[in-house]
Design an enzyme around this catalytic site. Structure first.
Site, PDB file in Angstrom:
ATOM      1  N   HIS A 133       0.805  -1.218   0.000  1.00 27.88           N
ATOM      2  CA  HIS A 133       0.000   0.000   0.000  1.00 27.88           C
ATOM      3  C   HIS A 133       0.838   1.268   0.000  1.00 27.88           C
ATOM      4  O   HIS A 133       1.885   1.352   0.634  1.00 27.88           O
ATOM      5  CB  HIS A 133      -0.932   0.007   1.225  1.00 27.88           C
ATOM      6  CG  HIS A 133      -0.222   0.193   2.532  1.00 27.88           C
ATOM      7  ND1 HIS A 133       0.018   1.420   3.077  1.00 27.88           N
ATOM      8  CD2 HIS A 133       0.299  -0.701   3.401  1.00 27.88           C
ATOM      9  CE1 HIS A 133       0.649   1.286   4.229  1.00 27.88           C
ATOM     10  NE2 HIS A 133       0.845   0.005   4.450  1.00 27.88           N
ATOM     11  N   ASP A 134       0.364   2.251  -0.754  1.00 26.36           N
ATOM     12  CA  ASP A 134       0.946   3.599  -0.794  1.00 26.36           C
ATOM     13  C   ASP A 134       2.371   3.646  -1.349  1.00 26.36           C
ATOM     14  O   ASP A 134       3.033   4.673  -1.231  1.00 26.36           O
ATOM     15  CB  ASP A 134       0.911   4.241   0.595  1.00 26.36           C
ATOM     16  CG  ASP A 134      -0.505   4.477   1.085  1.00 26.36           C
ATOM     17  OD1 ASP A 134      -1.152   5.403   0.588  1.00 26.36           O
ATOM     18  OD2 ASP A 134      -0.971   3.716   1.968  1.00 26.36           O
TER      19      ASP A 134
END
Length: 309
Positions: free
Chosen positions: A218-219
């Site tokens: 994620h991210d």
């Protein structure tokens, strides 16, 4: 995650049922994790170790579990459980949307794009022109895909972040309200998994090519024209700059940066940030020439011991 309109501090406090410190009309424009916060955002913090980081971040609203001194120009949301209440806000602004069709009516698919059978395309997905999406690909809600992108069979774009808080009764998941953004001319192999951001975007830069069975957390932001080989695992919140080459079975820790045009040799454990323009190998990671010298010297140890005897 930016809201579709500006909310007041009082309105946000009423959604999660908490007290606040600051002007009731203080403007709130979004919510984000600490590494991507901007002015107008809410950030949460639930441990004294990170209070100063959150209070001094770019965020102007801090969701916190203690009534501390509020910095000038900011506001506080006082919560018994900021993690829980951050999830409440994510669920309020980005709730799960059920779908019972293969391609959601709200999805946008560009001219010349081919979608092979058994692919799922979720709500509000945007796919550009002249893409080829092979069979059994799952594209979760709000994913954005550019032009001339190829995605091979079995790949999943937009699964939840691997982000949990340990509680006495077990692990509590931090809900994911972010997106996956795939830029133009990207190639993604079979059985890859690219998780959406918690509140921001997981981004694959223009022209990057990803082999089969690669995981992106994620991210994470991957730059332009990178090459990433099979069975590589990239953790969350990693920055990979342009034209990086990562060979097979590499693993990274979270929150690190790999500099532009770096080469990471196979089976390396990227345990820290590394400069661009160099070749690296080993666990813990070192410049490859130095690491290979060390391995050569290790082979000489039996000979040295025999001489000492």
């Amino acid at each position: 995650m930016k809201f579709q309109k500006v909310y007041t501090l009082e309105a946000i406090a009423s959604i999660i049922g908490c007290e606040y410190v600051g002007d009731k009309d203080f403007p709130v424009t979004g919510m984000n994790e600490i590494h991507v916060v901007e002015s107008g955002d809410i950030v949460f913090v639930d441990h004294p170790k990170y209070y100063d980081k959150a209070l001094n971040s770019a965020a102007t609203v801090v969701l916190i579990n203690k009534n501390v001194a509020c910095p000038d120009g900011k506001a506080l949301l006082i919560s018994e459980d900021p993690f829980r209440d951050f999830n409440k806000l994510t669920n309020y602004f980005k709730p799960f949307q059920f779908s019972n069709v293969s391609i959601a009516a709200s999805a946008s698919i560009g001219e010349g794009t081919v979608i092979q059978p058994n692919t799922f395309i979720g709500n509000h997905v945007v796919i550009g022109k002249n893409c080829l999406i092979h069979s059994n690909v799952s594209i979760y809600d709000y994913t954005v895909i550019g032009d001339n992108v190829m995605i091979h069979a079995g790949t999943v774009l937009g699964a939840d972040a691997f982000y949990y808080k340990k509680r006495p009764e077990g692990y509590d998941q931090l809900l994911s309200g972010g997106r996956v953004v795939i830029k133009d001319n990207v190639g993604i192999g079979a059985l890859c998994t690219i998780d959406k951001g918690v509140t921001g975007d997981t981004t694959i830069g223009e022209g990057t090519k990803i082999d089969n069975q690669v995981h992106v957390g994620h991210d994470t932001v991957i730059g332009k024209k990178c090459l990433i080989a099979s069975q590589t695992g990239i953790a969350g919140c990693v920055i990979i700059e342009d034209e990086v080459t990562i060979w097979g079975q590499v693993g990274t820790t979270s929150g690190i940066t790999i500099g532009a045009k770096a080469v990471i040799l196979g089976q390396t454990g990227v345990t820290k940030s590394v400069e661009g323009g160099k070749s690296y190998f080993g666990t813990p990671i070192e410049e490859s020439r130095e690491k290979l010298k060390q391995l050569a010297n290790i082979k000489k140890i039996p000979e040295i011991l025999n001489k000492l005897k």
